[in-house]
Write an enzyme that holds these catalytic residues in place. Structure first.
Site, PDB file in Angstrom:
ATOM      1  N   CYS A  15      12.900  -9.743   4.724  1.00  0.00           N
ATOM      2  CA  CYS A  15      11.763 -10.290   3.990  1.00  0.00           C
ATOM      3  C   CYS A  15      12.112 -11.533   3.191  1.00  0.00           C
ATOM      4  CB  CYS A  15      11.206  -9.223   3.055  1.00  0.00           C
ATOM      5  SG  CYS A  15      12.416  -8.584   1.864  1.00  0.00           S
ATOM      6  N   CYS A  25      20.190  -3.191   1.557  1.00  0.00           N
ATOM      7  CA  CYS A  25      19.307  -3.275   0.388  1.00  0.00           C
ATOM      8  C   CYS A  25      18.864  -1.888  -0.061  1.00  0.00           C
ATOM      9  CB  CYS A  25      18.094  -4.144   0.713  1.00  0.00           C
ATOM     10  SG  CYS A  25      16.907  -4.290  -0.645  1.00  0.00           S
ATOM     11  N   SER A  40       3.969   2.003  -1.307  1.00  0.00           N
ATOM     12  CA  SER A  40       4.525   2.389  -2.606  1.00  0.00           C
ATOM     13  C   SER A  40       3.414   2.662  -3.621  1.00  0.00           C
ATOM     14  CB  SER A  40       5.485   1.317  -3.122  1.00  0.00           C
ATOM     15  OG  SER A  40       4.857   0.059  -3.230  1.00  0.00           O
ATOM     16  N   GLY A  99       8.361   4.317  -0.942  1.00  0.00           N
ATOM     17  CA  GLY A  99       7.274   4.468   0.025  1.00  0.00           C
ATOM     18  C   GLY A  99       7.746   4.517   1.460  1.00  0.00           C
ATOM     19  N   VAL A 139       0.819  -1.209   0.000  1.00  0.00           N
ATOM     20  CA  VAL A 139       0.000   0.000   0.000  1.00  0.00           C
ATOM     21  C   VAL A 139       0.854   1.260   0.000  1.00  0.00           C
ATOM     22  CG1 VAL A 139      -0.250   0.014   2.531  1.00  0.00           C
ATOM     23  CG2 VAL A 139      -1.976   1.126   1.100  1.00  0.00           C
TER      24      VAL A 139
END
Length: 346
Positions: free
Chosen positions: A190, A95, A14, A119, A12
Site C-alpha cells: 500500500c 508489517c 476494521s 480486521g 470497512v
C-alpha cells in the site's frame, strides 16, 4: 470487562471489527497507525479521518500514533533491500508481524488493554494454546498474511471477521450508516503508490540496460532494469522466440534476467529460512504449503536441514517459486507457521 485495542485502517473491515467487539461487550478503543503520511493507498490522512469518524459515531475513543520512522526502518527499507538483491518480498507479512501486531500489543500493554484486534479475515481458536485458522469465507481468507506472527502474540489477538463474509461486513456497515461502507479495499504494498517500479527508482534503484538470457546463457534480448521483473513474469520480456517465455532467474549483481519456458519454472524443491513455527512440529513434517497468497496449497514434506533452514519437497510441481515470498504451512485449516523462500532447487 476485557479491554480491546482495535487497529483501525479507516476501511470497512476494521470499522466493523470495532462495532462487533463493542456489541460483544468488550471495552474498545480505536488505534490508527500513521505509517506513511500522504500519497499512499492506505493509512493516509483521509483514512485516519475516516477511522476517527467511525469511532466517534460509535462513541468509542480513538487515538493516532506516529510510527513512520519504525515503518520505514522495518518495512520500507526491507522492501527496497530485497528488490535490490533481485528478490520479491512480501512486506505485508512483515508489517503484520512487526508493526501491527507486535507494536500493537506493546502499546496495548502500556495502556492496560487485554487484546489487540484487526480486521483480517482469519480465525484464532483458543484451546490449551492458540491456533491460527483460515476464515470461514475461503475466498477472502487472509491467514497467509498472518503466518509469521509470533506464537506468544497469537493469544492476544482477536479476529472477529473470521466468521463473516465481505458482504456480511458491508451490510453491517450499511445498517450502521458508516460512511466507509462502500469504500474500496486497500491493495498489497500500500505504501508504494500506483507503481512499485516508480517507487523503487525514487529509492535509488535506477534503470540500467542489461541482458536477457536463456538458461544456457544464450543472449536473446535486453531489458531496462532487473527490478522491473519478478519470477514467473511474462509481460515485458519482449523477446520473440516462437514460444512463451517467463522470468526464470534474476541476477541482480550482474543485472541479468534469465528466461525459460513454463515447464522449466516448475519445481518440487525449495529452501525456506526465517521460519516462524506457530505450532509444535516434528520432522520430517507432512503438511500442505502455499507459496503465494493466490496460489493453491499443495501437499509437501518439510525437512530440517540445519542452520534454521528447511527443505520443502512438494508432491506435485509448483510454478514460479520465488525467493523473498512467504511459504505458509498448513494442517487442514490450521496454520503451522510461515517462512521466507530462500531459493528454488531445480
Amino acid at each position: 470487562m476485557k479491554k480491546v485495542l482495535v487497529l483501525m485502517s479507516g476501511g470497512v473491515d476494521s470499522s466493523v471489527t470495532l462495532y462487533l467487539l463493542k456489541q460483544a461487550g468488550y471495552r474498545v478503543q480505536g488505534l490508527t497507525f500513521d505509517m506513511v503520511g500522504e500519497g499512499s493507498r492506505c493509512c493516509d490522512v483521509k483514512d485516519i479521518l475516516d477511522a476517527r469518524r467511525v469511532a466517534s459515531m460509535l462513541d468509542v475513543p480513538h487515538r493516532v500514533i506516529d510510527v513512520r520512522e519504525e515503518f520505514k526502518k522495518i518495512v520500507i527499507d526491507y522492501f527496497i533491500k530485497e528488490y535490490k538483491s533481485g528478490r520479491t518480498p512480501n512486506p505485508c507479512v512483515i508489517c503484520n508481524r512487526e508493526i501491527k501486531i507486535a507494536m500493537g500489543i506493546k502499546i496495548a500493554d502500556s495502556l492496560g488493554f487485554d487484546y489487540v484486534a484487526t480486521g483480517h479475515y482469519a480465525r484464532v481458536k483458543k484451546n490449551n494454546a492458540p491456533h491460527l485458522l483460515k476464515a470461514i469465507w475461503r475466498e477472502k481468507s487472509q491467514e497467509y498474511f498472518l503466518s509469521m506472527i509470533k506464537r506468544e502474540h497469537l493469544n492476544r489477538l482477536l479476529l472477529p471477521l473470521g466468521e463473516h463474509t465481505k458482504e456480511d461486513v458491508r451490510n453491517i456497515a450499511r445498517e450502521m450508516g458508516m460512511m466507509v461502507s462502500e469504500k474500496e479495499e486497500s491493495q498489497e504494498v500500500c505504501f508504494v503508490g500506483k507503481d512499485y517500479r516508480e517507487f523503487l527508482e525514487k529509492a535509488g534503484i535506477t534503470r540500467k540496460k542489461g541482458e536477457i538470457l536463456l538458461k544456457n546463457g544464450k543472449k536473446v534480448g535486453t531489458h531496462d532494469g532487473y527490478h522491473l521483473f519478478t519470477i514467473g513474469q511474462r509481460r515485458g520480456i519482449n523477446v520473440s522466440l516462437g514460444k512463451r517465455y517467463y522470468v526464470y532467474r534474476i541476477d541482480a549483481a550482474a543485472n541479468r534476467v534469465f528466461v525459460a519456458e513454463w515447464d522449466d519454472l516448475l519445481s518440487r524443491k525449495f529452501i525456506v529460512n526465517n521460519v516462524n513455527w506457530i505450532e509444535e512440529v516434528s520432522f520430517p513434517l507432512k503438511c500442505r504449503v502455499k507459496v503465494r497468497y493466490r496460489h493453491d496449497e499443495v501437499d509437501a514434506t518439510v525437512e530440517d536441514i540445519g542452520d534454521e533452514m528447511y527443505r520443502v519437497k512438494t508432491d506435485k510441481p509448483v510454478f514460479a517459486v520465488t525467493p523473498g515470498q512467504v511459504a505458509a504451512f498448513y494442517e487442514e485449516d490450521m496454520v503451522l507457521g510461515g517462512g521466507i523462500i530462500y531459493e528454488r532447487e531445480d
